[in-house]
Every structure is written in C-alpha cells, then in structure tokens.
Enzyme design. Structure first.
Site, PDB file in Angstrom:
ATOM      1  N   ARG A   1       0.520   5.244  17.856  1.00  0.00           N
ATOM      2  CA  ARG A   1       0.327   6.257  16.812  1.00  0.00           C
ATOM      3  C   ARG A   1       0.932   7.617  17.151  1.00  0.00           C
ATOM      4  NH1 ARG A   1       0.543   2.512  13.746  1.00  0.00           N
ATOM      5  NH2 ARG A   1      -1.336   1.513  12.948  1.00  0.00           N
TER       6      ARG A   1
ATOM      7  N   SER B   1      -5.728  -7.549   7.743  1.00  0.00           N
ATOM      8  CA  SER B   1      -4.588  -6.657   7.893  1.00  0.00           C
ATOM      9  C   SER B   1      -4.158  -6.708   9.342  1.00  0.00           C
ATOM     10  CB  SER B   1      -4.971  -5.241   7.512  1.00  0.00           C
ATOM     11  OG  SER B   1      -5.664  -4.649   8.568  1.00  0.00           O
TER      12      SER B   1
ATOM     13  N   ASP C   1       0.821  -1.218   0.000  1.00  0.00           N
ATOM     14  CA  ASP C   1       0.000   0.000   0.000  1.00  0.00           C
ATOM     15  C   ASP C   1       0.854   1.267   0.000  1.00  0.00           C
ATOM     16  OD1 ASP C   1      -1.854  -2.070   0.690  1.00  0.00           O
ATOM     17  OD2 ASP C   1      -3.166  -0.567   1.597  1.00  0.00           O
TER      18      ASP C   1
ATOM     19  N   ASP D   1      -7.000   5.130  13.171  1.00  0.00           N
ATOM     20  CA  ASP D   1      -5.591   5.494  13.048  1.00  0.00           C
ATOM     21  C   ASP D   1      -5.374   6.799  12.310  1.00  0.00           C
ATOM     22  OD1 ASP D   1      -4.683   3.457  14.565  1.00  0.00           O
ATOM     23  OD2 ASP D   1      -4.298   2.116  12.892  1.00  0.00           O
TER      24      ASP D   1
END
Lengths: 438, 438, 438, 438
Positions: free
Chosen positions: D94, D179, D15, D123
């Site tokens: 994050r 994922s 990605d 996210d």
C-alpha cells in the site's frame, strides 16, 4: 416532544451552564451530574444553579474515596508517569467521573450523555471511551465538536451574551487567563481548554515565557515555603499506603482519603510537585501543561523506594515495562479496556509483597528518602556484607564475569578487520578506540 | 624471573598501594595507572607514592574531556537512569577508565591487568567486561577475589599493618566510615566497597538510619543553600549541551568539560541531585547507595524537556525503551558490547533533531523548567489553538473516538455474562462496576 | 566414613553409570534418580543396573503427567518459542526433573545432588538453578566441570575402559555419532553433549553439511509420510487442550498425557516439527541443534489460532511480549524464579477466555489451520460485514484516519528543508521520495 | 466548471470503473493511476478502458523493482510478521502504491486523490496515511465512506446496473465469491473487501467452514505438488538476498526482482506459504484472511537462519523487539511515519553483518533449512567443542550459575512462610511444590 434524556457532566461554570440551556433548546431533557473528586467547589450553589436552569434532576456525587482507592492507588502501584514526567492527575479522574455518569444514565434510562470537553484535548477521549466501554449503546453529545455549537460560541464573549439572554448567572470575578482542571490528585493548567482563551493565555502558549507565580494553587512557592522540613513515615501494604505519620508532631492518618489529603497538605505546604512540561496528546499534537501534584509526588517517591526494597530485581524490570504501558493506556483514555484491566491485574499481583515503612523529609519543593524497613525486605544484610565466610564465594564472581565475557571477547576477535571504521558522533562506537593502538 | 607485567588501576590510597606491593611480592612487574576523571586527588603525590613503592612505570592520564564527551554525553542522550533513580555516575566511568588501562597494557606488552574492586560489587564486572571486550587475551588479577589475598587482609587493620611493614605511607586522618567513588559525574557512597567497613558503616547498612549530613561532598545541604535561585539557559544540539549561560550574571561555557563542570558547580551550590536508594546489583543482591549527581541531574531534566519538545511522540516511546535498555547495559558493565554499541547508535540517531534552548531555575535542591524554544520544535501553535478554521476539524475526533471504542464496546457485550465477577483488590477490574446497575 | 549422600540424576547410560561409580570412589553414598518424562527407556533394566553398581537407593519416578500439565501446558499458553524457532522441548523438561530430584534429596536428607550435564551447555544451568532455587543449601557435584573428572575422562574410550574395569555393563551397539535428549515433548540432537564426540560428529558441527536422514527418530521423513492427511479437532479451555479428536476415524483423547501423546503420534507420522537451527546458548556461544517436536508444533499452531480468535487485540500484544520473556527465562533455566512465576501468572490470567475448537490438517510436515469456533469468540460477524446499517459508521473511519495523520502531516511540513537528504541503504527513509517531485 | 482534479487509484475492475464515472458525474476531472506491483493484469486493456470512460490522463507505472527493493527487502530484514503469522503482503504494497499516487498528484497539480478501498478495512488507512504523510494538503475522496455513494451502491447488482447505464464494460465471467488482493508478495482473500459479498462469501465469513481448494492461485495444493524437493542456496548481504541458486539444475538469479520472482515460482510450485488466520484489524475488529506468500515464506525462514548465525545474541533480542514494532506499524499503515523511519534505520543498522549463504529444501508446503555458512559467522567452532584446553574453563560455569542463583536462593529463604499457599491453575507457581516436603 423530548428528543430523549441527556446526563450532562456539569461543573457549575459558565460553559456547562450554557450547554445545559442549549441542550434544552435542542429539545432534550437534561439531568446534571456533578462529581465531587476533591475540587474546591460550592456544590450546593451548583445544585441550585442547575435546578434554576431547568435540570430535570441533579446528581451530586461524592466520589472522593472511590477516586483514591480505585483510581489513584492503582496509579501509585504502577509508579504511573506519562512520558517520564506527568503523573496523570487528570487522566485517572476521567474514568472515575464518567463511570458514575453512565451508571446514572443507565439507571435513569437516559440514552445520551454530554460533556463540555473541547475537541482537541485528551479529556473528550477519556470520557467517551469510558462511556462506550461501559454503556456501548450510549449516544454522546459533545457540543464543542458540533459545528452549530462551536460556530455559535466562538469565544467567552459569546457565552457571556448567551448567558445573559437566558438567565444564566454570570461570574463577576474576571476569569484567569487559563483553564484549569482540579481534583484531589492535582491541578492542571493545560494551555487550552476553552474557546476564548487563545488571545489571552500568552502565558502558556508561548514557550519562551514563564508561568506566572499566581498560577499555582495547590502548592506554595518554594521560595516562600517553610524553612523547617516535615518528616513523614508512610506505611505500605500491597503497594498502597495504609498509614502516614508526621514524625514532627505525631499526627497520623489511616484511611485512604485521609492519607492522600494529608499528603497533599504537607506536600503543598512545602511546594512539592510542580512541573512545567510539553507533552504529546493522544491525538498527536504537543501541548504545554503546568501541573501541581503534591501528594502524588510524595507517594511516587515513597512507593518507588519501598518497591525496590521488597521486589525481586527481575520482577521489577518486567513490572516497570507494564507500568509504562499502564501510563500510556490511562493517558490515552483506555482505563476501561481489556488491556488496561489485564495490566492492572498483573501490576496488582506484583505488589503482594510491597510492604513496609518509608521515612522521608519534605522540604522546599523536594522529597528526600531517609530510610526504609520492611518485613518483606529482600535486602540481605549478611550477603551484601564483606563477610566472605557466608554463602557467597567471591571466586564465583570470576566465573560469572568470564562467562559473561565469552560473547564479548569473541565478537572483537571476529571483527578484527573493521577496528578502524569511523564511529557515529557521540555514539561511542565499540570499535573506535584502538585506532592508535595498532 | 618475573611472572609478567601487570597494569594496576591505582588510586593512591591504602588498598591499591598494598595491592601494588603484594603483586610485586607475587613476582610481577607492576605498572600503575591512575585516571583523572575529575575526582579530587593529588595526582603528583600519587605518582611519587607509586614510584616509591616500586612501580616500573606510572601513567597518570587526564580523561576528563573524553569522559564527558564519550561517556556522559551518550548517557544524557539516553536519559539514562537505572531503576528509575540512579543516574549511573560510577557505571559510565568504569569503561572509560578500563579502556585506557587495556590500551596501556597492549602498548606496554603487559599480559595482566589488576584492580582493587571488591568481589561483591558491580565495579569488578564493569572493569573486567571492558577489559575482556577490548583485550580478549588479557589475564585479570582481582586480589579481593583471591583467597590468599582476602584471607590475609580481613580488615583495615591488616592493611595498615602490612603498609607499615612494607613502607607504604599510611593515611593520618581517620577514614570516613564509608567508601566512596568520586568522579566528574558524581560521588557515590555505596554501603560496602572495602574490606573493613562492615562493623563501622552502620550508617549505610542499616536501612532505618539516616545518612549523616557530612556524607555529602559535592552538594550543599539544601537547608544551607542560597535563598536566591540561579537561572540557567542550556542549549542543545543533537541531544547534547553545547552551551550553558547563567541568566543572572551572564557567565557562559561552551566546551563539554566546562559545561559539565559548571553545571556541577551550580547544581552543587543549590544542593541538587542527592538520592538515598536501594538498588539491585547485577549479581542479584540489593544494596543501599547514597549518590550526589548535581550536574547530571540538571542535564537530565533539561534534556527530557528539549527532547519531548522536538521529538515525535512515537519515536519517543521507542527511544524511551532503548534508553531503559541502555541504562541496564551500562549498569551491568556492558558498555563495550555489540548490543550497547547498537543501542547507542540507535539513540544517537534519535537525537538528530534534539536541538534548542531550555531555561531552568536551580533552587534548594530542585530544578524547575521555565521554558524552551527550538528551531526544530514539533509544537504546532496553530494546531493546538482553538482556531477551528485551521486544518483540524473537531468532528474528526468523534470518528477517532468511536473507532477506538469499537473494540471496547464489543468486549463488554461479549462478556455480559460475567459482569458480576469479583475483582482483584485495588485492581479496579473492568467489569465490577455494574454490580448495582442491574 | 561417608562424605555424605548424593542424589544423582541417572540415565542408565554409560556416562552417568561411570559417574555413579566415580562418586562412590570419592567417598559418597549415592542415590540414583531416574525420571520418566516419556523417553524411550527400559526403566527396570536401569534400576537393576544402578543397584548392581552400588546405588544405596534407586528412585524411578513417572513424571509424565506432571510434565505435560505443569510444564508443557504453560509453554503452550505462552506460545513459547526461543529465538523465533526453538520450542524449548529440553528446557521445559529440566526444571521438572530437577524439582523432583531436590524433593528426593530433601526427603532423604541428602546434602548433595549430581548430574551428568556438560560444562558448556544450557542443561547444567537449568538443572542447577532449579536446585538452588528450591533447595538453597544444596551442594552440587557436576563432574564434567571438575578437573579431576574431565581430565581423566577425555573421551568415550576412557569411559569404556573405566566401565570395563569397574564392572559397568558396556553398550554393545555402536553409539550414534551425536548425543541426544529425548522426552515427551521432543528429541534434540545438539551438536555436543558428551565428551567424545568432537572428532566424530562432523554432521552437526560443520554447518555446511546436512543432517543425515537417520538422525530423526520421532518424525517420519516427509518424503515417506502418508499421502493422506489427518484432520484433527483440538478443543481448548483456558488456553490448554482438553480434547483432541481425529475427524478421519473418530478417535479422541481427553487427558493431558493422552492428548499430548496422540498429537506426537499423528504429528510424527506426518513428519511435523523438524528444525535445524543455530541458537544462542545462555553462556553466550552459538550452537547448532536439530530438533523434532511433533505434538508441540501442532499445538503451537492450534493455540495461536484459538488465542487470536478469542483474545482482545491489545491484550494479545502485551501477552506476546510476556511470552517472549517467558521463553527466554525458560531457555536460560529460570523456570523457578520470581520473574518466571510472575510471568506465568500473568500469562495464565490472559488465557481465561482462550476457549474453543480448532480444526487442522496434518500432512507432509505441515499443519494447516482449517477453521475455528468458540463460545468466547471476539469475532463480530455483524460488525465485520458490510451491512452499514449496523453500529459501525464508515464516516468515523475518516476522522480516525485524519486524527492519526495529524502528527504525520505536521512532521513533513516541519522538515521541509531536509527532503532531499540521502537515505540509508534499504532503510526506505521517510524523506527520500520527493527528490524528483520538486 | 470542474471541482478539481482527482488522481484515482484504478484497478481496471468493476468497482473503480464505477468510481471513475461517478467522480466525473460529481464534477471532477479524473486521472487514473494503475500500479504494476506484480499482479496478474492486462495493463493495456485497463489503459483503454480508463480512456474510454473519460479519464483525462492514464498512468500505468511499473513499480515492481521498487516494490521489492524498498518495501519487501526492509520487511525481510525485519523478519516482519504481524501477530505471529501474517507476512504483511498487502500492507507493504500500500505505501508503495500510494507514494507514487501522491507523486503524480503533486506533479499534475491535483488537489484530490481517490481509491476504492472499503470503509472497514486496513487498506483505506494505509493508503490515506501515506497520502497525508507525503502530501499533507491533499484531499481524499473515499467513496465507500461517502453515504451518497455507499447508499446508492448497496451490492454488486447496483454496480452492474450502473455500469450498464454508463457504458462501463461488465465482466462476463461470474465473480469469485471473495475479493482478492494480489501482488508480487502475496495473494490475499480477506473475508470482505467489497459491498456485495456478504450473502455470498459463506466460505470466509463462517469460521467453521474450510477454504475451498480453488481459492489458492499462487501456490499448488501440497497434495498435488512435486514429489521431488528443490534445493536452493540463497546468498545474503546486509540482510537482503543478493543471489539464489537452484542446486538441482544450477539456475541462478541475481537482481532483486528476479530473485523474488524465482522464489515465488519455486515456493508456489511446492505449495509453500498458505495460511488461514483470524487477525486483528487496526480499527479493532477481527477478520479472517487466507493468504499465499510463497517467496516471502522461503525468505523469512532463510533470513532468520542467516541472521541468528551472524548476529550477536543480545543485539538479536533488541532487534526482535524492533521487528515486532515494525510489523505493527506497517500493518497499521504507518510506513511513512517518523517512528517507522526510525525503526527501519535501526533494523538496517543491525543487518550490516547479516551475510552468507543458506541452503534449504522446498517440499510439500514446507521449507527445511539444511545448512548455512558465512564469512561473518559468530559461531565459534573451537569454543563450542569440548576441547577444554581452549579459552573456556568449565569451572567458570560453576561461578556463573552460583551468582545467577544468589537471587533465587534468597527469595525462597525469605518467603519460607508462604510455601504452602495455593497456586494458580496451570501457572505452575514457584512455591507450590514443597507442600509435601515438610
């Protein structure tokens, strides 16, 4: 071909008249909807204006009783105050107005609703969350957030010009240098509600400056208010007023709308309920607001009093927290949400025994509680008296205090080593005080 | 032989004079301690009286500055209000007084402390929790909880008689039919503080009756207060006032004690800070209280204003909850507890940027905020203005609203089946409204 | 002549047998009452024992179904956990037992109730608050708080001797070195429940030492538990289980008592629900407790899962706070209080849509949630998927984020000056990070 | 001419490799940034890949120690758990990653940052709020929210094709049907993180289906984990671990990174920390998540234990509320906000005395606390024992209970009239029980 039908929340003023015409220009059929929630307005003139501007249908709806019973009363039960000061007069009106708007939209088969609220305020959110909650498929047209619109209308002058070009009647009196939201519950003059104010409203934007005297419409200046107080008796059942009586002249009111209107009248006459605050909008910016909430202020004080008189202490603590939550939800526009529904249910439950009469005087901007009585009072005259022959044994208090001290006494002992540590400024730390005691 | 030494919190009045003599009768050495926390008292007369009654030592301690800086200021930072109305004037004084009392007890080697608080009130708890927290081994003699004492002194008459027998000077003026607690922060007239009131104080015990006008001592009756307002500017740093200036005459004060005393003077002159409430005592009974808190009321309003102006919205929400917790802890007597210490620390931290000036007028019992300014203001003039060329893009609000509505819209869809269920009275249930919409 | 009638909560054990005889000695008529709340007990033997010791009446009451439906189920709805770990197995049983006790006392015209709980624990409070709440005029005899009693019985030896003297059957097997509370919900072994343990129960008093393996009675040691998991499906309605099915063998249960007993059986077989904690008692001291709550632990995990699946996010947040409040109230003994009643009502309201099935496996002390399904699910498969052609427009998220950032971005700008100030250890202060960024 | 410089959070995967090339196509200079926060990754291969795809600069930053000390440790102090179950492994990572990203952007003079997070997840919010908070002027490019991007790349096939066309190395092994986010703290497999999963990941989307065994990477299946427990001793100072020792083999670790890695190793070996939950995303949709948090789970249990042992009961209650607030803030992406900064400060303050050693065993997916000791313990062995000759007088408990009952007893009396009203289902109403008592 029409792009579809829009139900527009129409005020009769310049802004929404321009929006009406502009929506037609964009290819929509427009239904106007004007809610009567107690503002001072010539509704028939507004109807004619809308019709003359090409509205396909015009709805003028008297929501005053509904507004008081279903929106103001729950706020009274909650002692709803946002950030310790704002009584939410605008916030409780928005879901009332928008609910009917989507009802009309559904009934009329309109896929769109529209409003004239600006892109930085709370009202757009309150309107639209109500719409989405009650009509999830609805599409919302908010012109003040559409670049083609707001770039075209950069100030009042642009709107005036457009009005002249399109046959929209232009107000002859010069406009006040602030915008305003008025309803039964209050009048607000937030710093900025429309596009052309910024250069004008020095008053509200600049914090050092004071609000001018003529800003206030619902309330007398306390300096000019009567020198004689009014004494009212308000009777509550389930946490809402069911009767108000003026002890001076015996006038009394018993329907929701009459009671609230009368409290506005008396509160306003004595200058009650003016505040000048800075508040935090939902979208995270601070703004200044000037509010007048005469009847709501009287009711808040009276309800607080009868509630504490009739509600258990610990229920009160929990309910106080729910009331704060309720206020935040309503401020932010979540009246129609699962959580606000839940909180309202819980608060209503807490009000089952909030019943009785409160006497108060209204004078020079203040409300003074004078006394209260209730068939559901939890005040125990015998218990609170000093008659020790009753149920209460003062010796019990010794045990109560010593057990409460178990934890405190041990804490000090176990921390003996750090008695002398420096304390935070003004924090009055627990352990600072014996520095001299050795 | 002496049973030991007692440090007695001595007021100079009839009750504690009788206690002094009674303690001696029981075989104790008595040290009297009288704290000056701003009450109106002839301290030298009290000293002589104590000495003449046989006190081994007499301590008269001026705690006024300490009281303001270490006890009132943290309450100001917290916006401390108990049950939405009571500003805690008595509650913040108790730990201040008791702290010095145990300091003296430790220093003088006394194993006992004593006080004249009654057995049903909050003050006994506030005094004693402070004592146990700071002097865990102390023994407390609370005569009004000791059957031999309270059975002997069943009313004022018994005390008067005892006084005469033991050479205790008896007050010549008839006593007010209510007891009173007075300090720099407020005067309170709770319904019952001493033994002989019950038949007298019809005023406060019966809720229907109003407080008489002569009950108030710190504040003018608003009906008689000046017709001209005073305008004050109060400057804050770290959430506490550092300066007050009267804009009418330029008078200004800069020490903690001077500032607070001046606010009392101006507030009192205009009749600010009177309340008549029912409150829930820690021990679970309701009682009526009449309070006057002129300076504290002015400060509460001013602090709320500068705080909202300079504090982040979400910090404010968390701090508001901590402030309510603080108020409950202080009311209940837990000033010296690990949790109150913790909460004070957190609140003090939140005040780091609470800085700036507030202008307000004081008039006829009310405080009106006029404006504010601050070097630490979080108000963003550019952002809140309508100048859409700034950082703020109104289109963002559309996304913000739609995301907030995701949950709401889905809730309705998923509950379609129960749209018509009956709603709770006044609870304005979420799903009632479309009963007619089909 | 009799001093009156006492209803004694009687366990059949040594302590309460001695209390029975002692109360008779003091001149009371004694009615014994033994509640069956699922503990392992020979109830008929207890009846005979009580009769032989002179009880005027003997009540043995099967409260198991009532205990599950009216006490455990509300705890399940609340996700009740005290101090993040303790599932309140003893705390929920006490009001159930005491409620029947005062019911009997009222019916039998007894003015007194009595129990064998010690003077430092929580149980005395839980018992007595229930008694006072439901029978305000009752008088309570708590022998372990009466000096004549506790000074006479300073240890197990004293009780044994008294028993022999008064014909009380003495247990032949040596007693476990810890006391125990057992009921349907759990078995607890708090550090100290009776008088003679202190020198014996090194196990629980000393924190460094581990609980011995034979301490556990309801649960298998996970080391010895089966190597094959059981898979259960639990069905909920209104937040309480209405059916449990073992997917391995198809066994299913549908009544409250059967469901809970079966979950205890399966949970116990796999060693689920053991904890060793230190907790804070209501009276302010810390104590160590070893608990086994097999069925309750399974249900807590299952309920949390179905609740989050079917409850709105924001309702969940508010309800989580109410659940914590509920847990504190129940732990402290306030089951029968206005506030607990209010909180239970609110929580029950929140459970209206908590409905569906949860599958889970039970294995070696753990419960693993495997999946869930519900007709009231608020999970929106279409919405959460990436199919951007649905209602959800990803662009909205940009606006959502930017509006949420308005406040954050401005805060930094307005504090630029203090970017380099030192941060608190581990507090990861907001402004420390750009010290190197210049 | 370049449109400007973008710092792209680059993972090395398909990605973000496509995003890198696409950004170049759009006219940007791209700097890639890859944070090492403990995930299993070939960092050098990623560097080469980024360089070969045209990154102007490549930053690979080892943030592991910083991640543990500044992000995981505050979460440990807070007992951070979102919605009672999720330990926030992704949420705490994050802000750590994004903080360095904007640091690089500022240092390199880049006006843009970019990331590969999807448009429906949390996210994106966590990344971007951090960016806006620390670099208010930054512009963010989120391709998965840009129609030109997401309409072009509607699934994995589109990405693969684009990769082939542009020389991006394509993974040869087939991709897992879910994922994944992996870091030192946990591995998560939320239901949907990329565009092409929806038709594949039946596993996670459908709630009835169970997670397959090979989904788990950090933790052994408890069925296959060792049959012998590991016993660990963890030492805390100020609420964070400073040492871990394995009592079986004596291995010990003393740096933050080593301690946390070792707890992951031992926890993972025994299958600790697996959960399968449904959670509420910030944007209001529910999603399913499968998480493995071995070390974090061990630490949560150990910290809860030492904290309760050393922290005052009432401080604990307040701190528990702050911990829940902290968890919500972190989950929602507000790590760098004034309120989270404030809450972290308060929590850090509460940890000053959280010090001592906890022993625990790790076995078959469970953590069992075995014992604890501390120089700062507030456990009072003497007090909790039955030795009534100590400071504690059991008679005090009688007074304590009676005072607590004052309110309860009066409530019943004052409500006598409504004793028989019907109660809510399962709400165990206060007043239902005497319907038969007459």
């Amino acid at each position: 071909m029409s792009k579809g039908t829009v139900v527009l929340a129409y005020s009769g003023g310049l802004d929404t008249s321009c929006i009406l015409v502009w929506l037609k220009e964009q290819g929509y059929d427009v239904i106007t909807y004007l809610a009567n929630i107690g503002q001072d307005e010539d509704f028939e003139a507004a109807r004619k204006k809308a019709e003359s501007l090409g509205a396909k249908k015009v709805f003028i709806e008297d929501l005053r009783t509904e507004f008081v019973e279903h929106f103001i009363w729950p706020a009274v039960q909650a002692n709803a105050v946002y950030e310790d000061r704002y009584l939410l007069g605008t916030a409780v009106a928005r879901p009332c107005i928008a609910r009917r708007q989507v009802e009309i939209a559904r009934r009329e088969g309109a896929q769109f609703v529209s409003h004239g609220a600006t892109g930085k305020g709370n009202d757009q959110i309150r309107f639209e969350l109500t719409c989405y909650a009650l009509y999830p498929e609805v599409k919302i047209i908010a012109p003040w957030r559409i670049p083609e619109f707001y770039n075209r209308f950069r100030g009042r002058t642009d709107l005036m010009e457009y009005a002249k070009e399109h046959g929209i009647p232009v107000p002859v009196t010069p406009r006040a240098p602030w915008s305003m939201d008025a309803n039964l519950m209050h009048i607000s003059k937030p710093s900025l509600q429309s596009t052309d104010q910024c250069h004008e409203c020095v008053t509200l934007c600049v914090f050092q400056s004071r609000a001018p005297a003529d800003l206030y419409l619902m309330t007398k200046n306390p300096e000019d208010s009567p020198n004689v107080q009014d004494v009212l008796e308000i009777e509550f059942k389930k946490g809402v007023p069911v009767k108000v009586t003026n002890m001076n002249d015996g006038i009394s009111k018993t329907t929701a709308l009459d009671i609230f209107s009368y409290l506005n009248e008396i509160g306003g006459k004595h200058g009650v309920g003016r505040i000048d605050i800075v508040e935090n909008r939902f979208i995270g910016m601070k703004s200044r607001g000037i509010y007048e909430t005469p009847g709501g202020t009287v009711l808040l004080k009276a309800h607080l009093d009868i509630e504490t008189f009739t509600m258990d202490k610990e229920v009160r603590r929990i309910k106080q927290g729910l009331g704060i939550k309720f206020s935040e939800l309503v401020y932010n526009g979540f009246w129609y949400s699962p959580e606000c529904d839940f909180v309202r249910h819980c608060i209503a439950k807490s009000q089952e025994n909030v019943e009785g009469k409160v006497q108060l005087s209204v004078f020079k901007g203040q409300v003074y509680i004078l006394g209260r009585e209730s068939p559901k009072s939890l005040y125990n005259e015998e218990l609170v008296s000093m008659d020790v022959q009753g149920d209460y044994d003062p010796c019990d208090a010794s045990g109560f205090i010593r057990i409460n001290a178990v934890r405190l006494a041990f804490t000090l002992k176990s921390k003996n080593g750090c008695l002398l540590k420096p304390a935070h400024t003004y924090a009055s730390s627990f352990f600072i005080y014996f520095s001299s005691a050795g």
